[in-house]
Each structure stands twice: as structure tokens, then as C-alpha cells.
Design a protein around this motif. Structure first.
Motif, mmCIF file in Angstrom:
data_model
loop_
_atom_site.group_PDB
_atom_site.id
_atom_site.type_symbol
_atom_site.label_atom_id
_atom_site.label_comp_id
_atom_site.label_asym_id
_atom_site.label_seq_id
_atom_site.Cartn_x
_atom_site.Cartn_y
_atom_site.Cartn_z
ATOM 1 N N ILE A 1 0.873 -1.175 0.000
ATOM 2 C CA ILE A 1 0.000 0.000 0.000
ATOM 3 C C ILE A 1 0.910 1.224 0.000
ATOM 4 O O ILE A 1 1.787 1.374 0.862
ATOM 5 N N GLY A 2 0.706 2.130 -0.962
ATOM 6 C CA GLY A 2 1.565 3.290 -1.099
ATOM 7 C C GLY A 2 1.257 4.395 -0.102
ATOM 8 O O GLY A 2 0.247 4.379 0.607
ATOM 9 N N GLU A 3 2.118 5.383 -0.055
ATOM 10 C CA GLU A 3 1.983 6.524 0.853
ATOM 11 C C GLU A 3 0.669 7.273 0.596
ATOM 12 O O GLU A 3 0.267 7.463 -0.555
ATOM 13 N N TYR A 4 0.009 7.656 1.674
ATOM 14 C CA TYR A 4 -1.210 8.470 1.631
ATOM 15 C C TYR A 4 -2.314 7.839 0.762
ATOM 16 O O TYR A 4 -3.209 8.534 0.278
ATOM 17 N N ALA A 5 -2.270 6.526 0.574
ATOM 18 C CA ALA A 5 -3.217 5.868 -0.338
ATOM 19 C C ALA A 5 -4.667 6.080 0.061
ATOM 20 O O ALA A 5 -5.558 6.172 -0.792
ATOM 21 N N PHE A 6 -4.945 6.140 1.380
ATOM 22 C CA PHE A 6 -6.319 6.315 1.859
ATOM 23 C C PHE A 6 -6.450 7.569 2.729
ATOM 24 O O PHE A 6 -7.350 7.662 3.559
ATOM 25 N N ALA A 7 -5.600 8.530 2.523
ATOM 26 C CA ALA A 7 -5.622 9.752 3.332
ATOM 27 C C ALA A 7 -6.863 10.591 3.032
ATOM 28 O O ALA A 7 -7.418 10.555 1.935
ATOM 29 N N GLY A 8 -7.322 11.332 4.043
ATOM 30 C CA GLY A 8 -8.398 12.285 3.834
ATOM 31 C C GLY A 8 -9.758 11.675 3.580
ATOM 32 O O GLY A 8 -10.607 12.290 2.927
ATOM 33 N N SER B 1 -0.517 -10.585 6.241
ATOM 34 C CA SER B 1 0.255 -10.284 7.453
ATOM 35 C C SER B 1 1.619 -9.689 7.147
ATOM 36 O O SER B 1 2.265 -9.120 8.039
ATOM 37 N N GLU B 2 2.080 -9.800 5.890
ATOM 38 C CA GLU B 2 3.415 -9.299 5.539
ATOM 39 C C GLU B 2 3.345 -8.151 4.537
ATOM 40 O O GLU B 2 4.349 -7.809 3.904
ATOM 41 N N ILE B 3 2.205 -7.533 4.403
ATOM 42 C CA ILE B 3 2.030 -6.450 3.443
ATOM 43 C C ILE B 3 2.957 -5.284 3.757
ATOM 44 O O ILE B 3 3.232 -4.969 4.916
ATOM 45 N N THR B 4 3.480 -4.650 2.718
ATOM 46 C CA THR B 4 4.309 -3.460 2.881
ATOM 47 C C THR B 4 3.397 -2.234 2.926
ATOM 48 O O THR B 4 2.599 -2.010 2.012
ATOM 49 N N ILE B 5 3.507 -1.444 3.985
ATOM 50 C CA ILE B 5 2.634 -0.287 4.179
ATOM 51 C C ILE B 5 3.474 0.982 4.189
ATOM 52 O O ILE B 5 4.410 1.118 4.990
ATOM 53 N N GLY B 6 3.142 1.918 3.309
ATOM 54 C CA GLY B 6 3.892 3.159 3.215
ATOM 55 C C GLY B 6 3.599 4.111 4.364
ATOM 56 O O GLY B 6 2.815 3.814 5.270
ATOM 57 N N GLU B 7 4.185 5.276 4.304
ATOM 58 C CA GLU B 7 4.004 6.280 5.357
ATOM 59 C C GLU B 7 2.654 6.982 5.217
ATOM 60 O O GLU B 7 2.179 7.239 4.113
ATOM 61 N N ASP B 8 2.042 7.255 6.373
ATOM 62 C CA ASP B 8 0.835 8.093 6.442
ATOM 63 C C ASP B 8 -0.295 7.611 5.523
ATOM 64 O O ASP B 8 -1.055 8.413 4.969
ATOM 65 N N VAL B 9 -0.429 6.302 5.401
ATOM 66 C CA VAL B 9 -1.440 5.729 4.499
ATOM 67 C C VAL B 9 -2.848 6.163 4.884
ATOM 68 O O VAL B 9 -3.685 6.447 4.026
ATOM 69 N N PHE B 10 -3.126 6.234 6.193
ATOM 70 C CA PHE B 10 -4.474 6.563 6.679
ATOM 71 C C PHE B 10 -4.510 7.936 7.365
ATOM 72 O O PHE B 10 -5.313 8.159 8.262
ATOM 73 N N GLU B 11 -3.686 8.816 6.921
ATOM 74 C CA GLU B 11 -3.614 10.162 7.499
ATOM 75 C C GLU B 11 -4.920 10.919 7.291
ATOM 76 O O GLU B 11 -5.610 10.768 6.270
ATOM 77 N N GLU B 12 -5.292 11.740 8.293
ATOM 78 C CA GLU B 12 -6.438 12.654 8.199
ATOM 79 C C GLU B 12 -7.750 11.925 7.908
ATOM 80 O O GLU B 12 -8.524 12.318 7.037
ATOM 81 N N ASN B 13 -7.997 10.850 8.655
ATOM 82 C CA ASN B 13 -9.286 10.173 8.596
ATOM 83 C C ASN B 13 -10.122 10.450 9.828
ATOM 84 O O ASN B 13 -11.315 10.697 9.723
ATOM 85 N N GLN B 14 -9.495 10.420 10.998
ATOM 86 C CA GLN B 14 -10.170 10.707 12.255
ATOM 87 C C GLN B 14 -9.337 11.705 13.048
ATOM 88 O O GLN B 14 -8.100 11.668 13.010
ATOM 89 N N ASP B 15 -10.008 12.611 13.767
ATOM 90 C CA ASP B 15 -9.280 13.582 14.584
ATOM 91 C C ASP B 15 -8.428 12.888 15.641
ATOM 92 O O ASP B 15 -7.314 13.299 15.935
ATOM 93 N N ASN B 16 -8.971 11.817 16.198
ATOM 94 C CA ASN B 16 -8.260 11.007 17.175
ATOM 95 C C ASN B 16 -7.811 9.713 16.496
ATOM 96 O O ASN B 16 -8.632 8.939 16.022
ATOM 97 N N SER B 17 -6.510 9.474 16.435
ATOM 98 C CA SER B 17 -5.987 8.302 15.732
ATOM 99 C C SER B 17 -6.576 7.001 16.253
ATOM 100 O O SER B 17 -6.796 6.053 15.495
ATOM 101 N N ALA B 18 -6.857 6.950 17.556
ATOM 102 C CA ALA B 18 -7.383 5.725 18.158
ATOM 103 C C ALA B 18 -8.795 5.401 17.700
ATOM 104 O O ALA B 18 -9.267 4.275 17.892
ATOM 105 N N ASP B 19 -9.490 6.358 17.087
ATOM 106 C CA ASP B 19 -10.853 6.114 16.595
ATOM 107 C C ASP B 19 -10.857 5.362 15.267
ATOM 108 O O ASP B 19 -11.916 5.012 14.755
#
Length: 290
Positions: free
Chosen positions: A30-37, A48-66
């Protein structure tokens, strides 16, 4: 046609308004920022061994734990969730010490149904039902008899919040020794108990369940096949075993095959040989069948 997608590029689904996503085992990166916003609250990652880029899920929830990531223990998905402060839920937590094992098949058609052959496959179904929207429209087929004796306390497939909604072909196979609670230590965590906790528009056929044992102190709807069955079809299913429900604070619905039937459900060519006992059962209903 015939192409297999193995990767998701940078920014591909950014800002697409997605609220939940299941990433199949075939995806290896999964590339960087693929699902951001987006407005993501749940992500299931099956590789289980997928390569995950940086900030893939950035800016989805105000609280990351949500934002909850479902994946396998000690996987790259778990590492990503821990690094970015997201909630992580293990798909392979298992029941009674038996780990979840993803079955063979895609479930996309009757010809390519998920093939259920081990206790771990049934544990996987229960653990992944919610993350996969109740397996709505998915196909399952029992390919071998399954002895559940190794699973000390099975968690039913489906619940009120996310009913099972798929197609389950028992293939005339048998599930034996399904257990929830014991006479000495009744289950008090579940309200809808059976192989399936709650179903809606499901089809279940050609299945035998023998020597089931369900002991509950909190059961609202209890049956060997399903606690609650809404709409859908049950055909050529037989069950045997024991149900004991000692819920005392309110009424309950108990049956050998199904605890409570709702809507336009059809039950045909099915049978029950279950000893159903309700203790402290004011306002409760008891049936040998449903």
C-alpha cells in the motif's frame, strides 16, 4: 478481465469518502497516503506481511485511536497501527486457545466458496464476521467433518450489531462437540448463542451438528444452530445436544434448533434432538425446535 491487483499506489484513494475497507490477501503493498483524507473508521488487512507506506491513513479521524485496524498478530498491520496510534484488533485471537485460520477460497461464488475444514476455520468466521459486513452474499462450504472439542468456548458467528448474511453449505458434513460454557462455569458474556449468534437473510443448508453443549447464565436467544434467525432459509439441518439457560433477570427464547425466529424465515426438512432446560425462567419461552 483476469488481472490480479497486487498493489495500491500512492494517493490512489485519497479523499474518496471511504468509511471502511477490506484489503485482501492478494495485495502485497500500500503506497503513501493511499487512503488519506477519507472518513475511515475500520480497515481490515488480511496479508500479514504487506508493505505499508508512510501516512497511508492520514487525516481520517481527529483522534488516531478512533480508526481501528483489523489484522493478524505480529503482522506489519499491527506494527503500523502501533506506530501511528490506531486501535488494533487481532483477527487470530482465537477461542479456547485455537487460533483463527483463514480458509481456502474467496467466497465470491458457490464454485469458489470459502472451504471450511478445521476448527480454526470456524473460529476465523466468527472473528471476521463484523469486519466483513456479516459476509453478506459470501459463500461457505464445509469440506470435512469438524470436531470442535479443542475449542473450549466458541464465539458465535454473527451478532445483533452485525448479523451473518451469507450462504452456508454444510455439504452433509458434521460439526461435533460445539461448546459454550460448562455446567460449572456458565457463559455470561453472550446473549445470542449457537453456532450462529444472529443471522439475517442467510441461507444454511445440509448441515449436521451433534453433541453440542451450551450453558449460559445470560442467554437472551439460544439455539444449537442459531440464537436468532431473521428471514432467510434453513434446509436439511439436524442438531443434537444440550442447552441450559439460567438467565434470571428477564425472559429468554430457547429452542433446540433456533432460539428465536423473526420475519419471513423458511425452515424445511430439519430436525432437533436437544434437551433444553431453562432455570429461573419466568417470561421465558422453550421449544424443542424453535
Amino acid at each position: 478481465e483476469g488481472l490480479t491487483i497486487i498493489g495500491i499506489g500512492d494517493y490512489v484513494f485519497a479523499g474518496a469518502g471511504i468509511t471502511s475497507i477490506v484489503i485482501p490477501n492478494s495485495i502485497t503493498s500500500i503506497g503513501e497516503y493511499a487512503f488519506a483524507g477519507n472518513q475511515l473508521t475500520e480497515i481490515t488487512i488480511n496479508n500479514s506481511e504487506i508493505t505499508i507506506g508512510e501516512d497511508v491513513f492520514e487525516e481520517n479521524q481527529d483522534n488516531s485511536a478512533d480508526l481501528t485496524i483489523y489484522g493478524y498478530s505480529n503482522s506489519t498491520a499491527q506494527d503500523y497501527a502501533n506506530n501511528y496510534g490506531h486501535t488494533f484488533v487481532a483477527l487470530d485471537a482465537g477461542d479456547g486457545g485455537v487460533p483463527a485460520v483463514e480458509p481456502v477460497g474467496s467466497g465470491e461464488s458457490e464454485q469458489n466458496a470459502y472451504q471450511l475444514a478445521t476448527p480454526g476455520n470456524l473460529v476465523w468466521m466468527a472473528a471476521n464476521n463484523e469486519a466483513n459486513s456479516g459476509f453478506d452474499g459470501k459463500y461457505f462450504k464445509l469440506t470435512a467433518d469438524i470436531d470442535m472439542d479443542s475449542v473450549s468456548g466458541f464465539t458465535p458467528i454473527g451478532n445483533w450489531e452485525q448479523p451473518f448474511a451469507g450462504y452456508y453449505d454444510g455439504n452433509n458434513k458434521t460439526i461435533g462437540n460445539l461448546k459454550m460454557g460448562t455446567a460449572e462455569d456458565q457463559d455470561t458474556s453472550l446473549e445470542s448463542l449457537g453456532l450462529f449468534g444472529y443471522t439475517e437473510n442467510a441461507t444454511i443448508k445440509d448441515l449436521n451438528i451433534i453433541e453440542a453443549a451450551i450453558y449460559t447464565g445470560n442467554g437472551n436467544s439460544v439455539g444449537v444452530l442459531a440464537g436468532e434467525f431473521r428471514d432467510g432459509l434453513i434446509s436439511n439441518v439436524s442438531v443434537s445436544g444440550t442447552i441450559v439457560n439460567s438467565r434470571s433477570d428477564s425472559g429468554s427464547d430457547n429452542g433446540g434448533l433456533i432460539g428465536y425466529v423473526q420475519g419471513e424465515a423458511v425452515i424445511q426438512n430439519s430436525s432437533s434432538d436437544v434437551n433444553v432446560t431453562v432455570e429461573n425462567g419466568e417470561y421465558s419461552s422453550v421449544g424443542g425446535f424453535a
